[in-house]
Scaffold this motif. Sequence first.
Motif, short mmCIF file in Angstrom:
data_model
loop_
_atom_site.label_atom_id
_atom_site.label_comp_id
_atom_site.label_asym_id
_atom_site.label_seq_id
_atom_site.Cartn_x
_atom_site.Cartn_y
_atom_site.Cartn_z
N GLY A 55 0.71 -1.28 0.26
CA GLY A 55 -0.04 -0.07 -0.06
C GLY A 55 0.85 1.38 -0.07
N PHE A 56 2.09 1.29 0.78
CA PHE A 56 2.76 2.31 0.75
C PHE A 56 3.58 2.44 -0.53
CE2 PHE A 56 6.87 4.64 1.61
CZ PHE A 56 6.77 5.30 2.50
N TYR A 57 4.00 1.29 -1.21
CA TYR A 57 4.66 1.60 -2.45
C TYR A 57 3.75 2.18 -3.61
CZ TYR A 57 6.67 -0.23 -6.89
OH TYR A 57 7.15 -0.38 -8.25
N ILE A 58 2.31 1.67 -3.42
CA ILE A 58 1.31 2.01 -4.33
C ILE A 58 0.87 3.70 -4.27
CG2 ILE A 58 -1.07 2.02 -4.98
CD1 ILE A 58 -0.87 -1.12 -4.50
N GLY A 100 -8.59 -3.87 -20.67
CA GLY A 100 -9.80 -4.18 -19.42
C GLY A 100 -9.52 -4.76 -18.25
N VAL A 101 -7.94 -5.16 -18.11
CA VAL A 101 -7.87 -5.88 -17.01
C VAL A 101 -7.72 -5.04 -15.58
CG1 VAL A 101 -6.04 -7.24 -15.82
CG2 VAL A 101 -6.81 -7.82 -18.19
N SER A 102 -8.19 -5.53 -14.66
CA SER A 102 -8.27 -4.49 -13.54
C SER A 102 -7.49 -5.47 -12.26
CB SER A 102 -9.55 -4.67 -12.95
OG SER A 102 -10.33 -5.85 -12.67
N THR A 103 -7.39 -6.99 -12.25
CA THR A 103 -6.70 -7.60 -11.62
C THR A 103 -5.62 -8.50 -12.01
OG1 THR A 103 -8.39 -7.56 -9.77
CG2 THR A 103 -6.63 -9.22 -9.68
N ILE A 104 -4.66 -8.62 -11.69
CA ILE A 104 -3.42 -9.73 -12.41
C ILE A 104 -3.37 -10.93 -11.29
CG2 ILE A 104 -1.15 -9.95 -12.87
CD1 ILE A 104 -2.40 -8.66 -15.03
N ALA A 105 -3.49 -11.89 -11.69
CA ALA A 105 -3.52 -13.20 -10.88
C ALA A 105 -2.19 -13.93 -11.12
CB ALA A 105 -4.47 -14.14 -10.92
N LEU A 106 -1.29 -14.07 -9.99
CA LEU A 106 -0.02 -14.45 -9.98
C LEU A 106 0.07 -15.47 -9.17
CD1 LEU A 106 1.62 -11.32 -9.61
CD2 LEU A 106 1.71 -12.46 -11.82
N GLU A 107 1.03 -16.73 -9.47
CA GLU A 107 1.27 -17.68 -8.44
C GLU A 107 2.08 -17.14 -7.30
OE1 GLU A 107 2.40 -21.66 -10.89
OE2 GLU A 107 3.44 -19.86 -11.78
N GLY A 114 -2.25 0.78 -12.24
CA GLY A 114 -3.52 0.85 -11.47
C GLY A 114 -4.19 -0.47 -11.38
N LEU A 115 -3.45 -1.66 -11.53
CA LEU A 115 -3.94 -2.90 -11.44
C LEU A 115 -3.61 -3.66 -10.07
CD1 LEU A 115 -2.55 -4.27 -14.81
CD2 LEU A 115 -4.63 -3.44 -14.36
N ASN A 116 -4.60 -4.26 -9.65
CA ASN A 116 -4.56 -5.03 -8.41
C ASN A 116 -3.97 -6.38 -8.62
OD1 ASN A 116 -6.26 -2.95 -6.68
ND2 ASN A 116 -7.97 -3.97 -7.83
N THR A 117 -3.50 -7.07 -7.55
CA THR A 117 -2.87 -8.24 -7.47
C THR A 117 -3.61 -9.28 -6.77
OG1 THR A 117 -1.05 -7.58 -6.22
CG2 THR A 117 -0.49 -7.55 -8.52
N ALA A 118 -3.72 -10.58 -7.30
CA ALA A 118 -4.24 -11.53 -6.41
C ALA A 118 -3.10 -12.83 -6.41
CB ALA A 118 -5.64 -11.92 -6.96
N GLN A 142 -9.34 -12.70 -3.09
CA GLN A 142 -9.58 -11.29 -2.97
C GLN A 142 -8.02 -10.81 -3.21
OE1 GLN A 142 -10.63 -10.27 1.37
NE2 GLN A 142 -10.53 -7.96 0.81
N SER A 143 -8.02 -9.56 -4.01
CA SER A 143 -6.92 -8.91 -4.55
C SER A 143 -6.55 -8.02 -3.41
CB SER A 143 -7.08 -8.30 -5.93
OG SER A 143 -8.27 -7.31 -5.72
N ILE A 144 -5.14 -7.63 -3.47
CA ILE A 144 -4.70 -6.51 -2.56
C ILE A 144 -4.43 -5.20 -3.32
CG2 ILE A 144 -3.16 -8.38 -1.24
CD1 ILE A 144 -0.89 -7.11 -2.89
#
Length: 365
Positions: free
Chosen positions: A188-191, A266-273, A319-323, A363-365
């Motif tokens: 959150g601080f980084y963002i 149109g992506v709002s969240t990036i899902a990663l391992e 502007g993308l969230n990550t999960a 839930q994304s961060i």
Amino acid sequence: MGYVTLVLPFSAGGDVAKRLLSTAWLFKVAVHRVLGSAKQHSALPGTDIGWKGTFRGVAYSIIPNRRYADGAVVLVRSIYESCRQLGVDFKGAELSDWLMFQQSEMEYPSRSITLKPGHELHVTTVSYSGESYRDVIRPSVPRSYRALLSRVIEERQEYTGRVMVKGYGFRGNTLWVHGEVQVTIPVGFYIKHSTSYREPKGNLIGGVDVNADRINLAVVDRNGNLRDYKTFWFEETTARGYPGRSAWSVIGMKIHEMLEYAYHHGVSTIALENPEVLGRLRLLWVRRGDRGHEDYNYKVSIFKSTVIERTSMKAPLYGLNTAFISPKGTTNSTEHTNTMKRYGLDRHTASAYLIALRGLTYQSI
């Protein structure tokens, strides 16, 4: 995962180099002792507090610094949790060849690895005789990190630190080490201080699968329908003798290209391992059936987790969230095989698709 790690390379010589090495060796011995002790327990604690209460004394008897002793214990617990999630036999895990030390607590200021004005770090080191010192490291700080590190001090942001020794040797009669200081801060601080794009353009999920020569992106809607996919290649970096610094520069550009593409599609969240699962494997050799060659750890744990961590750091800039999802079953499973057949996808794009589907439920961060 709620944190990002800033990597700051450094070199040090003379007595400082000796004490950095002694601290790293003592820390590694402490981790070995805790790992060996943990393997003897039939039932292990379920919390960090329980692990520290059980094993702190073992680590502290080797490295007499409470924060480093706790760092060793938390590291072994992380290895245990990663093995458990990946279905790896913890009792068969062996530490690989690394030298580093860390503290486990987020605090301001970080007491043992302390960020100072001017981007210096004052590091508590321990000699082989158990004496403590405070040594100064002056790392090379990328321009993009300078203002951010200054903000950490100005806003008294809690952080934690790790010192990784990458190599050492003699120049004349003087010992030198080179390595990196890793400063971990809340995402959150980084963002807050680094974001370029504030809002995503759409509401889709992008799943990312990382391999040695490419990044695969698969985009799904909220109903799990495959909407788009694309491969971002960096094949040239796998050529023998290709400079490591140049390789990471190319890979970094491909990460930005992939995130830019995701943002504009149109992506709002990036899902990663989850890199916390994969990344711990860099500290041990894993006994498992799919390890086919000696560079398994590099390709699967060090390289892959590093690309994922860098992607997670850059995603907020768009502007993308990550999960973060468990990597288990995204490559070798019946579901993976069926996905390839159903959509006519190659195995890497199919993995990206499954990662995206799992991202829908996290839930994304």
